[in-house]
Motif scaffolding. Structure first.
Motif, short mmCIF file in Angstrom:
data_model
loop_
_atom_site.label_atom_id
_atom_site.label_comp_id
_atom_site.label_asym_id
_atom_site.label_seq_id
_atom_site.Cartn_x
_atom_site.Cartn_y
_atom_site.Cartn_z
N PRO A 69 4.30 36.82 16.67
CA PRO A 69 4.07 35.61 17.47
C PRO A 69 3.64 36.00 18.88
O PRO A 69 4.01 37.06 19.38
N SER A 70 2.87 35.15 19.52
CA SER A 70 2.38 35.49 20.87
C SER A 70 2.29 34.27 21.76
O SER A 70 1.43 34.19 22.64
N GLN A 71 3.18 33.29 21.55
CA GLN A 71 3.13 32.08 22.37
C GLN A 71 3.78 32.30 23.73
O GLN A 71 3.30 31.80 24.74
N TYR A 72 4.87 33.07 23.75
CA TYR A 72 5.60 33.28 25.00
C TYR A 72 5.63 34.74 25.42
O TYR A 72 6.26 35.08 26.41
N THR A 73 5.00 35.61 24.65
CA THR A 73 4.90 37.02 25.01
C THR A 73 3.44 37.43 24.97
O THR A 73 2.62 36.75 24.34
N SER A 74 3.11 38.51 25.62
CA SER A 74 1.72 38.95 25.67
C SER A 74 1.62 40.42 25.31
O SER A 74 2.48 41.22 25.69
#
Length: 254
Positions: A69-74
């Motif tokens: 997942p990459s909604q709140y992390t980069s």
């Protein structure tokens, strides 16, 4: 008058309640979002652990993929170090390998734990110890987690030759190349392996390996004696008759 007082009291209590709700809404929002970001960050951390655990399989021709997942992390990449190899007493490195790392950043709380996986040495004799996962905070306060392979794998082969034995040393560097596709998944696989140095029966005493670790801000130096100790557990047990340095290219698509 009692009816008016009751209405006034109700309006006052309702106003206070609504004021409290509007005051707490931002706090609740950031608390929930922080919790979601922390959950996502920990999920990615376990993904990094999985890659490190399966690294021996990957290095021998396997492939590993995982959804992130990459909604709140980069995700990103940085250069975490450099390996310089000096041969024949040269003042300039004969071979240099920049060490790239896959990174994951998030605005989460808690103290960074430093070394999460791997060892604090840079020449190893077990491919399970090639990956390193390290956690720290950057200058902007973000929690950063890195996955790198800034190590050399040492393999020693003993070949009997009459009354003597020849000790053939092989050093392998696993070079990570990060390729961004903008997807929510990660895939890592080897693409090629090639020899960058080979010396048989030459003067192998004048070898120095310097590893610069940019994350720790330190440099470490290794000599032939260190290679012998790593290969046999003690000094002068098997001086190398041959040295081969190999690079294996690993592509990480994210």
């Amino acid at each position: 008058m009692n009816g008016v007082s009751e209405v006034f009291s109700t309006i006052l209590l309702t106003s206070i309640f609504l004021a409290l709700v509007f005051m707490l809404l931002p706090f609740s929002y950031y608390t929930i979002m922080g919790s979601v970001a922390k959950t996502e960050y920990e999920y990615v951390k376990h993904g990094f652990y999985s890659i490190a655990t399966y690294f021996p399989m990957i290095a021998t021709g396997g492939e590993y993929s995982i959804d992130f997942p990459s909604q709140y992390t980069s995700r990103g990449y940085i250069e975490t170090g450099r390996i310089d190899i000096y041969l024949n007493s040269s003042s300039q490195p004969t071979l240099s390998f920049p060490c790239m790392a896959l990174t994951q950043g998030a605005s989460v709380g808690g103290a960074p734990r430093g070394l999460l996986y791997g060892v604090d040495t840079y020449i190893v004799n077990d491919s399970r110890m090639i990956p390193r996962i390290y956690e720290y905070r950057d200058g902007n306060g973000l929690m950063i987690m890195t996955l790198d392979t800034c190590r050399l794998l040492l393999d020693v082969n003993i070949v009997p030759t009459g009354n003597y034995s020849g000790y053939y040393y092989v050093l392998t560097y696993y070079n990570l190349t990060i390729s961004f596709r903008g997807s929510g998944s990660l895939r890592i696989e080897p693409v090629r392996m090639y020899t960058v140095y080979s010396n048989i029966g030459g003067n192998l005493w004048n070898i120095t390996i310097v590893v610069s670790d940019y994350i720790l801000g330190k440099s470490f130096s290794y000599s032939v004696i260190d290679l012998v100790k790593m290969g046999f557990g003690k000094e002068y047990a098997g001086i190398p008759f041959s040295l081969t340095i190999v690079v294996e290219e690993l592509v990480v698509e994210v």
